[in-house]
Enzyme design. Structure first.
Site, PDB file in Angstrom:
ATOM      1  N   TYR A 274      -2.369   4.614   0.142  1.00  0.00           N
ATOM      2  CA  TYR A 274      -2.708   4.752  -1.275  1.00  0.00           C
ATOM      3  C   TYR A 274      -2.554   3.395  -1.969  1.00  0.00           C
ATOM      4  O   TYR A 274      -1.926   2.466  -1.435  1.00  0.00           O
ATOM      5  CB  TYR A 274      -1.793   5.810  -1.903  1.00  0.00           C
TER       6      TYR A 274
ATOM      7  N   THR B   2      -0.766   2.071  -4.169  1.00  0.00           N
ATOM      8  CA  THR B   2       0.539   1.473  -4.455  1.00  0.00           C
ATOM      9  C   THR B   2       1.366   1.173  -3.205  1.00  0.00           C
ATOM     10  O   THR B   2       2.476   0.666  -3.325  1.00  0.00           O
ATOM     11  CB  THR B   2       1.366   2.416  -5.342  1.00  0.00           C
ATOM     12  N   LYS B   3       0.847   1.473  -2.032  1.00  0.00           N
ATOM     13  CA  LYS B   3       1.656   1.372  -0.816  1.00  0.00           C
ATOM     14  C   LYS B   3       1.739  -0.067  -0.292  1.00  0.00           C
ATOM     15  O   LYS B   3       1.058  -0.967  -0.762  1.00  0.00           O
ATOM     16  CB  LYS B   3       1.110   2.315   0.253  1.00  0.00           C
ATOM     17  N   ASN B   4       2.584  -0.259   0.733  1.00  0.00           N
ATOM     18  CA  ASN B   4       2.804  -1.601   1.281  1.00  0.00           C
ATOM     19  C   ASN B   4       1.525  -2.230   1.815  1.00  0.00           C
ATOM     20  O   ASN B   4       1.377  -3.441   1.836  1.00  0.00           O
ATOM     21  CB  ASN B   4       3.849  -1.551   2.389  1.00  0.00           C
ATOM     22  N   MET B   5       0.630  -1.421   2.326  1.00  0.00           N
ATOM     23  CA  MET B   5      -0.732  -1.844   2.649  1.00  0.00           C
ATOM     24  C   MET B   5      -1.653  -0.737   2.154  1.00  0.00           C
ATOM     25  O   MET B   5      -1.262   0.427   2.082  1.00  0.00           O
ATOM     26  CB  MET B   5      -0.921  -2.066   4.151  1.00  0.00           C
TER      27      MET B   5
END
Length: 413
Positions: free
Chosen positions: A181, A183-186
């Protein structure tokens, strides 16, 4: 929102991702195809997993894993109350009953609480690696072996994390589900990945992800004259497009860089808040690599004159976005109507009013991190509960025109 506002999150998209998307558009292959296959292969190689299945969200991944393991009505699945609603909704999607086990000191599901809730109907455990900190998986795997139940890791926060020097995604669980998603780290904008060591489960999930059809679109359209297909099961539409995979290929190659930057910034916050009695810093565990998807500060409210809502408002007034991860499952009106709401999760409910997620992402600058940390310290100084104020001392106070409330932000899907 002005240009100086420090948003809670901002993705790091480079020229490589942009160029790959443009090439994908020019190729004429937009849906699941060669880039999705490459993304799966590179993700599998990076995590050390045997199989990887790209999907259009982590929610879809959890649903597919449960369906692929044939978990359904009459079955129970144990998970944590400190998670986004998608974890529990995926259990409901297959008709199973969610069972909540309380959290431990680290905010993750407590293995001792899991064991208390295992019954003859328990078919699976879904531990959630909150904020990117791995759960105590050895104990959870041992419980699963002892009772003959499945483990599906919700690794939505844990891309780039390691448990005892092994990447999350390559352990003994039946399936591990990642989120990409925004906002995730990737990120792939929207999307996810399932890893598994089980060939039968990987095959089943691939089939279910495309309407239950016997073979996927890549085979149908690349084998000349192959027009026939058969529907084998009640399937879904959960495949990841090549456009999304084009982003993911290059995000994956930058994942270590992203986690290193997050770790650097988490360390800056740690040092800034060291020794402050008004807060507790997020936990970390030796022998694990924390992905630092989130920096969840814990307010010691008994030492403060303000609550979490006012604290968030003060940060927003200083141009800083925040979020809260998470509202415990029993506190949502929909879940309050379900039997799981009757279960007690006192630690999760006690922790919830104290938590605030601060901005933490690679696109921040060190100056911005320092500004957030200094702002937190100033707010804590102004709101510190005074024990023995000197005679005639004037209490510090915030402006009275700041309304209470929370700053909403993108969360987890």
């Amino acid at each position: 929102m002005n240009d100086h506002f420090i948003r809670f999150h901002r993705p790091s998209i480079g020229e490589e991702e942009i160029n790959e998307v443009v090439e994908t558009l020019r190729s004429g292959w937009l849906t699941t195809g060669p880039r999705a296959a490459r993304f799966e292969r590179e993700f599998r190689e990076r995590t050390g997993a045997t199989h990887a299945v790209a999907v259009n969200s982590a929610t879809a991944g959890l649903h597919l894993a449960l369906a692929g393991l044939e978990i359904g009505p009459g079955d129970e699945v144990i998970t944590t109350p400190m998670t986004f609603c998608a974890t529990v909704q995926a259990i409901l999607h297959v008709g199973a009953t969610p069972v909540l086990a309380d959290i431990g000191w680290d905010g993750n599901i407590d293995p001792e609480e899991i064991e208390k809730r295992i019954t003859s109907r328990t078919r699976a455990i879904i531990p959630v690696h909150l904020a990117g900190l791995p759960c105590e998986m050895n104990t959870i795997w041992a419980l699963a072996r002892k009772h003959g139940i499945h483990v599906i890791e919700d690794a939505a926060h844990a891309a780039g994390a390691c448990y005892e020097n092994r990447p999350i995604g390559a352990g003994a669980s039946d399936a591990v589900v990642f989120s990409f998603y925004a906002t995730k780290n990737m990120t792939t904008g929207e999307g996810g990945m399932i890893t598994t060591h089980r060939a039968d489960l990987a095959e089943s999930m691939r089939m279910l992800a495309l309407h239950g059809v016997s073979h996927d679109a890549w085979d149908r359209y690349t084998e000349r004259g192959n027009w026939h297909y058969d529907v084998l099961a009640h399937g879904f539409k959960y495949n990841l497009s090549d456009i999304q995979a084009a982003i993911g290929i290059h995000q994956l190659r930058r994942l270590d860089e992203f986690v290193e930057r997050r770790t650097l910034y988490a360390g800056m916050y740690h040092r800034a808040f060291a020794g402050l009695e008004e807060v507790d810093r997020p936990p970390d565990i030796p022998l694990c690599r924390h992905a630092w998807h989130l920096y969840i500060l814990r307010l010691n409210l008994h030492r403060l004159e303000i609550d979490r809502g006012r604290f968030i408002c003060e940060l927003q007034r200083r141009g800083i976005g925040t979020s809260v991860h998470f509202i415990p499952i029993p506190l949502h009106r929909f879940f309050a109507r379900l039997p799981l709401a009757e279960q007690t999760c006192p630690r999760a409910l006690d922790l919830y009013p104290r938590i605030v997620s601060l901005p933490l992402y690679p696109a921040m600058t060190e100056e911005q991190v320092q500004y957030v940390a200094q702002s937190v310290r100033e707010i804590l100084e102004c709101s510190r509960r005074v024990r023995l104020a000197p005679a005639g001392a004037q209490a510090k106070a915030f402006p009275t025109n700041v309304s209470d409330g929370t700053n909403s932000s993108e969360t987890r899907l």
